[in-house]
Design a protein around this motif. Sequence first.
Motif, PDB file in Angstrom:
ATOM      1  N   MET A   1       0.832  -1.168   0.000  1.00 49.75           N
ATOM      2  CA  MET A   1       0.000   0.000   0.000  1.00 49.75           C
ATOM      3  C   MET A   1       0.891   1.251   0.000  1.00 49.75           C
ATOM      4  N   SER A   2       0.647   2.137  -0.924  1.00 54.60           N
ATOM      5  CA  SER A   2       1.481   3.327  -1.000  1.00 54.60           C
ATOM      6  C   SER A   2       0.840   4.474  -0.226  1.00 54.60           C
ATOM      7  N   THR A   3       1.684   5.331   0.307  1.00 59.22           N
ATOM      8  CA  THR A   3       1.230   6.511   1.029  1.00 59.22           C
ATOM      9  C   THR A   3       1.028   7.632   0.033  1.00 59.22           C
ATOM     10  N   ARG A   4      -0.002   8.419   0.256  1.00 64.14           N
ATOM     11  CA  ARG A   4      -0.222   9.575  -0.599  1.00 64.14           C
ATOM     12  C   ARG A   4      -0.754  10.716   0.252  1.00 64.14           C
ATOM     13  N   GLY A   5      -0.627  11.914  -0.284  1.00 66.45           N
ATOM     14  CA  GLY A   5      -1.219  13.073   0.350  1.00 66.45           C
ATOM     15  C   GLY A   5      -2.709  13.112   0.079  1.00 66.45           C
ATOM     16  N   LEU A   6      -3.304  14.231   0.413  1.00 69.11           N
ATOM     17  CA  LEU A   6      -4.744  14.398   0.239  1.00 69.11           C
ATOM     18  C   LEU A   6      -5.057  15.083  -1.083  1.00 69.11           C
ATOM     19  N   TYR A   7      -6.162  14.697  -1.662  1.00 68.39           N
ATOM     20  CA  TYR A   7      -6.658  15.390  -2.845  1.00 68.39           C
ATOM     21  C   TYR A   7      -7.438  16.630  -2.412  1.00 68.39           C
ATOM     22  N   PHE A   8      -7.639  17.543  -3.332  1.00 67.78           N
ATOM     23  CA  PHE A   8      -8.341  18.790  -3.082  1.00 67.78           C
ATOM     24  C   PHE A   8      -9.637  18.571  -2.291  1.00 67.78           C
ATOM     25  N   GLU A   9     -10.430  17.592  -2.700  1.00 69.33           N
ATOM     26  CA  GLU A   9     -11.725  17.347  -2.063  1.00 69.33           C
ATOM     27  C   GLU A   9     -11.605  16.894  -0.610  1.00 69.33           C
ATOM     28  N   GLU A  10     -10.445  16.364  -0.239  1.00 69.31           N
ATOM     29  CA  GLU A  10     -10.266  15.828   1.112  1.00 69.31           C
ATOM     30  C   GLU A  10      -9.856  16.883   2.140  1.00 69.31           C
ATOM     31  N   PHE A  11      -9.533  18.074   1.696  1.00 67.51           N
ATOM     32  CA  PHE A  11      -9.203  19.167   2.616  1.00 67.51           C
ATOM     33  C   PHE A  11     -10.478  19.870   3.045  1.00 67.51           C
ATOM     34  N   ASN A  12     -10.590  20.190   4.313  1.00 66.78           N
ATOM     35  CA  ASN A  12     -11.721  20.940   4.845  1.00 66.78           C
ATOM     36  C   ASN A  12     -11.204  22.190   5.547  1.00 66.78           C
ATOM     37  N   VAL A  13     -11.833  23.312   5.282  1.00 67.45           N
ATOM     38  CA  VAL A  13     -11.449  24.555   5.944  1.00 67.45           C
ATOM     39  C   VAL A  13     -11.563  24.353   7.452  1.00 67.45           C
ATOM     40  N   THR A  78       0.524  16.355   1.037  1.00 64.63           N
ATOM     41  CA  THR A  78       0.694  16.675  -0.382  1.00 64.63           C
ATOM     42  C   THR A  78       1.507  15.663  -1.190  1.00 64.63           C
ATOM     43  N   LEU A  79       1.928  14.565  -0.594  1.00 68.45           N
ATOM     44  CA  LEU A  79       2.790  13.605  -1.290  1.00 68.45           C
ATOM     45  C   LEU A  79       2.084  13.035  -2.514  1.00 68.45           C
ATOM     46  N   GLY A  80       2.542  13.415  -3.684  1.00 67.72           N
ATOM     47  CA  GLY A  80       2.000  12.907  -4.934  1.00 67.72           C
ATOM     48  C   GLY A  80       0.666  13.498  -5.344  1.00 67.72           C
ATOM     49  N   THR A  81       0.147  14.452  -4.572  1.00 68.08           N
ATOM     50  CA  THR A  81      -1.157  15.031  -4.890  1.00 68.08           C
ATOM     51  C   THR A  81      -1.092  16.540  -5.131  1.00 68.08           C
ATOM     52  N   THR A  82       0.098  17.086  -5.124  1.00 67.96           N
ATOM     53  CA  THR A  82       0.223  18.521  -5.386  1.00 67.96           C
ATOM     54  C   THR A  82       0.802  18.743  -6.779  1.00 67.96           C
ATOM     55  N   LEU A  83       0.410  19.846  -7.365  1.00 71.09           N
ATOM     56  CA  LEU A  83       0.976  20.260  -8.648  1.00 71.09           C
ATOM     57  C   LEU A  83       1.958  21.402  -8.456  1.00 71.09           C
ATOM     58  N   GLY A  84       2.151  21.821  -7.207  1.00 70.41           N
ATOM     59  CA  GLY A  84       3.169  22.818  -6.905  1.00 70.41           C
ATOM     60  C   GLY A  84       2.690  23.904  -5.968  1.00 70.41           C
ATOM     61  N   GLY A 145      -1.202  26.267  -2.358  1.00 70.45           N
ATOM     62  CA  GLY A 145      -0.798  25.131  -3.179  1.00 70.45           C
ATOM     63  C   GLY A 145      -1.860  24.746  -4.180  1.00 70.45           C
ATOM     64  N   LEU A 146      -1.406  24.326  -5.343  1.00 73.93           N
ATOM     65  CA  LEU A 146      -2.301  23.802  -6.377  1.00 73.93           C
ATOM     66  C   LEU A 146      -2.381  22.294  -6.164  1.00 73.93           C
ATOM     67  N   MET A 147      -3.583  21.816  -5.807  1.00 72.40           N
ATOM     68  CA  MET A 147      -3.768  20.413  -5.430  1.00 72.40           C
ATOM     69  C   MET A 147      -4.607  19.672  -6.454  1.00 72.40           C
ATOM     70  N   MET A 148      -4.207  18.441  -6.731  1.00 78.68           N
ATOM     71  CA  MET A 148      -4.963  17.600  -7.658  1.00 78.68           C
ATOM     72  C   MET A 148      -6.341  17.277  -7.092  1.00 78.68           C
ATOM     73  N   LYS A 149      -7.305  17.120  -7.990  1.00 82.78           N
ATOM     74  CA  LYS A 149      -8.599  16.579  -7.599  1.00 82.78           C
ATOM     75  C   LYS A 149      -8.515  15.058  -7.699  1.00 82.78           C
ATOM     76  N   MET A 150      -9.457  14.388  -7.052  1.00 77.18           N
ATOM     77  CA  MET A 150      -9.489  12.916  -7.106  1.00 77.18           C
ATOM     78  C   MET A 150      -9.646  12.457  -8.538  1.00 77.18           C
ATOM     79  N   PRO A 151      -8.900  11.427  -8.915  1.00 74.42           N
ATOM     80  CA  PRO A 151      -9.046  10.916 -10.276  1.00 74.42           C
ATOM     81  C   PRO A 151     -10.436  10.326 -10.498  1.00 74.42           C
ATOM     82  N   ALA A 152     -10.940  10.458 -11.694  1.00 75.48           N
ATOM     83  CA  ALA A 152     -12.233   9.864 -12.038  1.00 75.48           C
ATOM     84  C   ALA A 152     -12.109   8.352 -12.011  1.00 75.48           C
ATOM     85  N   LEU A 153     -13.124   7.702 -11.523  1.00 79.69           N
ATOM     86  CA  LEU A 153     -13.092   6.221 -11.445  1.00 79.69           C
ATOM     87  C   LEU A 153     -13.523   5.583 -12.731  1.00 79.69           C
TER      88      LEU A 153
END
Length: 153
Positions: A1-13, A78-84, A145-153
Amino acid sequence: MSTRGLYFEEFNVGDVFKHAVTRTTTETDNLLFSVLTHNTQPLHLDEEFCKGTIHGTRLVNSIFTLGLIVGVGVTELTLGTTLGNLGFEEIAFPKPVKIGDTLHAETVILDKRESKSRTDSGIVYFEHHGYNQRNELVCKAKRTGLMMKMPAL
């Protein structure tokens, strides 16, 4: 199982992430970072010079401190889920960091919004706080930060 950061939708103010990684700053950290960045400031490199300053000893390079405080949250945020990074602002160092100080950090999610130019990402507004072993605030920075959205399934 690989570790990843959070996608845009997973962040809550309002989310607060207290990062588990702590780090004691070393003389080697400070020396290498200062030399690699061509920062010849005697406050970081010259103990004899520093004995005559208000601090009495060398200070850890503040840009190293900033990098460490932001960096300890990468794996969970942000591991693997940020665009910068889009920018840093309001960076402050209220207390100096000295060699041997142990730092810990937390990140607060200030805001987020959809990207106006990209459908695959959103913008997240982070605020990072760094503390020493006495729980004194040593670094505070706002980052966008510019964060990726969840990939479409």
